[in-house]
Design a protein around this motif. Structure first.
Motif, PDB file in Angstrom:
ATOM      1  N   ALA A  27       0.440  -1.038  -0.117  1.00 56.62           N
ATOM      2  CA  ALA A  27      -0.354  -0.043  -0.624  1.00 56.62           C
ATOM      3  C   ALA A  27       0.733   1.199   0.364  1.00 56.62           C
ATOM      4  CB  ALA A  27      -0.818   0.297   1.285  1.00 56.62           C
ATOM      5  N   GLY A  28       1.909   0.964   0.425  1.00 52.43           N
ATOM      6  CA  GLY A  28       2.966   2.307   0.239  1.00 52.43           C
ATOM      7  C   GLY A  28       2.248   3.965   0.720  1.00 52.43           C
ATOM      8  N   SER A  58       2.400  -1.776   5.322  1.00 55.01           N
ATOM      9  CA  SER A  58       0.832  -1.628   4.866  1.00 55.01           C
ATOM     10  C   SER A  58       0.182  -2.217   3.863  1.00 55.01           C
ATOM     11  CB  SER A  58       0.673   0.172   4.716  1.00 55.01           C
ATOM     12  OG  SER A  58       1.247   1.020   3.982  1.00 55.01           O
ATOM     13  N   THR A  59      -1.001  -2.291   3.761  1.00 57.76           N
ATOM     14  CA  THR A  59      -1.463  -3.773   2.523  1.00 57.76           C
ATOM     15  C   THR A  59      -2.561  -3.417   2.332  1.00 57.76           C
ATOM     16  OG1 THR A  59      -0.270  -5.553   4.360  1.00 57.76           O
ATOM     17  CG2 THR A  59      -1.931  -5.628   2.438  1.00 57.76           C
ATOM     18  N   LEU A 111       9.588   4.023   0.783  1.00 56.72           N
ATOM     19  CA  LEU A 111       9.361   2.629   0.018  1.00 56.72           C
ATOM     20  C   LEU A 111       8.607   3.222  -1.824  1.00 56.72           C
ATOM     21  CD1 LEU A 111       6.718   2.711   3.672  1.00 56.72           C
ATOM     22  CD2 LEU A 111       8.562   1.542   3.317  1.00 56.72           C
ATOM     23  N   LYS A 112       7.822   1.947  -1.758  1.00 60.16           N
ATOM     24  CA  LYS A 112       7.866   1.728  -3.151  1.00 60.16           C
ATOM     25  C   LYS A 112       5.821   1.804  -2.833  1.00 60.16           C
ATOM     26  CE  LYS A 112       7.066  -1.276  -7.392  1.00 60.16           C
ATOM     27  NZ  LYS A 112       7.062  -2.506  -7.921  1.00 60.16           N
ATOM     28  N   GLY A 113       5.936   3.430  -3.599  1.00 63.57           N
ATOM     29  CA  GLY A 113       3.500   3.486  -4.200  1.00 63.57           C
ATOM     30  C   GLY A 113       3.330   2.291  -4.474  1.00 63.57           C
ATOM     31  N   ALA A 114       2.367   2.609  -3.999  1.00 63.76           N
ATOM     32  CA  ALA A 114       0.945   1.617  -4.168  1.00 63.76           C
ATOM     33  C   ALA A 114       1.027   1.534  -5.814  1.00 63.76           C
ATOM     34  CB  ALA A 114       0.052   1.463  -3.903  1.00 63.76           C
ATOM     35  N   ALA A 131       2.287  11.487   3.422  1.00 68.56           N
ATOM     36  CA  ALA A 131       2.029   9.423   3.184  1.00 68.56           C
ATOM     37  C   ALA A 131       0.618   9.234   2.759  1.00 68.56           C
ATOM     38  CB  ALA A 131       2.337   8.927   4.512  1.00 68.56           C
ATOM     39  N   HIS A 132       0.262  10.179   1.847  1.00 69.15           N
ATOM     40  CA  HIS A 132      -1.429   9.852   0.958  1.00 69.15           C
ATOM     41  C   HIS A 132      -1.045  10.629  -0.305  1.00 69.15           C
ATOM     42  CE1 HIS A 132      -3.958   8.246   4.584  1.00 69.15           C
ATOM     43  NE2 HIS A 132      -2.993   9.497   5.505  1.00 69.15           N
ATOM     44  N   GLY A 133      -1.795  10.240  -0.902  1.00 67.05           N
ATOM     45  CA  GLY A 133      -1.718  10.373  -1.941  1.00 67.05           C
ATOM     46  C   GLY A 133      -2.732  11.683  -2.456  1.00 67.05           C
ATOM     47  N   ASP A 134      -2.708  12.722  -3.065  1.00 70.20           N
ATOM     48  CA  ASP A 134      -2.927  13.924  -2.793  1.00 70.20           C
ATOM     49  C   ASP A 134      -4.851  13.362  -4.130  1.00 70.20           C
ATOM     50  OD1 ASP A 134      -1.921  14.128  -5.778  1.00 70.20           O
ATOM     51  OD2 ASP A 134      -1.172  15.354  -5.461  1.00 70.20           O
ATOM     52  N   TYR A 135      -5.752  14.796  -4.598  1.00 72.87           N
ATOM     53  CA  TYR A 135      -6.901  14.494  -5.369  1.00 72.87           C
ATOM     54  C   TYR A 135      -6.569  14.145  -6.235  1.00 72.87           C
ATOM     55  CZ  TYR A 135     -10.771  16.116  -7.488  1.00 72.87           C
ATOM     56  OH  TYR A 135     -11.764  16.196  -8.589  1.00 72.87           O
TER      57      TYR A 135
END
Length: 331
Positions: free
Chosen positions: A92-93, A98-99, A124-127, A276-280
């Protein structure tokens, strides 16, 4: 495949009930699938629990006397939950271990992201998206105003600022989330400035787990040793204007403080938009690549993001919170 939503999502099949990111105790016979070890996504329960080995290690760090009956999972390895239901854990990156979970059952597929980051970070590699009929996606930054600059350009700009600070003998304070972001900040300091930061006890404890899984991090526990270093890494909640003032008096040095978050942090310190989250836009791109028939959004701006998915991508979308607690959806 049947879905049920209360305060978390459950998948029902035959005699098995799978709870995803369960946040309260349910029947002992239920199974719990844990996406990651942030405390708002787990509950200490005696139920059978599935998670990555990294997540299990962190949970044992948080709950030394935990009640879980753990089953560790490996990315990409499909497991059988029942005669009709299979699940494959995927990276999940978001933080270590994270999964995302990819379910297959009764001719249908479902991808549950949990908290995820589609963009590769320093550690970390992105999801990566996987085509699925149903997508359940977190929408923490699910409004158009959340648009983050390129991560590596942001770090390049930060390097220049920190070099200026150090040239002027400033003491540097970084504030991030103790689990996840602060390990990336330690790595950043180690590799770009060849220095060993001082860290708080929580950051120290979580960083030890990262080291267990092969991440090269060098740091020192905070213990009356501030004068021996140029960098201090703390939980984001502790970094504010008052702390800067106190440290400046204590060290007799100017202090430059930076916090790392996608939110607009206004406590008299420098805000660096790294999350650690993606934007819109990253979230929308991820939905487009999964290309589902139905999207369900959860967390953050769930209703707004569901509306955007329908408007911009033409895919049926709804917030999980809009569903009745008693609603069971058949697919």
């Amino acid at each position: 495949m049947k879905l049920q939503y209360t305060s978390f999502l459950s998948i029902l099949d035959s005699d098995i009930k799978i709870n995803l990111d369960q946040t309260k105790q349910t029947q002992d016979k239920d199974c719990s699938l844990i996406t990651h070890a942030h405390s708002d996504h787990i509950v200490n329960t005696p139920q059978q629990a599935f998670a990555s080995s990294e997540t299990i290690s962190i949970i044992k760090n948080i709950f030394p006397k935990n009640n879980f009956s753990f089953n560790d999972l490996a990315y990409g390895k499909k497991i059988k939950l029942s005669d009709n239901l299979f699940v494959t854990p995927l990276n999940a990156g978001h933080i270590l271990g994270s999964t995302m979970y990819f379910f297959e059952g009764d001719g249908e597929t479902l991808l549950y992201t949990g908290d995820f980051n589609p963009n590769t970070s320093l550690l970390l590699k992105g999801a990566e998206p996987v085509p699925a009929d149903i997508l359940v996606i977190e929408s923490t930054f699910g409004r158009p105003n959340f648009s983050f600059p390129d991560l590596f350009e942001t770090y390049d700009t930060l390097v220049k600022k920190i070099k200026y600070d150090l040239a002027n003998n400033n003491f540097i304070v970084f504030g991030g989330y103790s689990l996840g972001k602060n390990q990336e900040l330690i790595f950043f300091i180690n590799n770009f400035f060849k220095e060993k930061p001082i860290v708080d006890p929580k950051t120290f404890s979580y960083s030890e787990v990262y080291k267990k899984y092969g991440y090269s991090l060098d740091y020192e526990l905070l213990d009356g040793n501030l004068r021996d270093n140029n960098f201090l890494v703390l939980p984001i909640s502790l970094v504010n204007k008052a702390l800067v003032h106190t440290l400046s008096l204590q060290l007799d040095r100017n202090v430059s403080a930076y916090v790392f978050t996608g939110w607009n942090y206004t406590r008299g310190v420098n805000n660096v938009p790294i999350s650690a989250h993606g934007d819109y836009r990253s979230l929308l791109n991820f939905v487009s690549q999964v290309n589902p028939k139905q999207v369900y959004t959860v967390h953050g701006f769930a209703r707004e993001f569901a509306h955007s998915v329908e408007k911009e991508l033409g895919i049926n979308a709804k917030s999980l919170q809009e569903l009745s607690q008693r609603t069971i959806l058949d697919f």
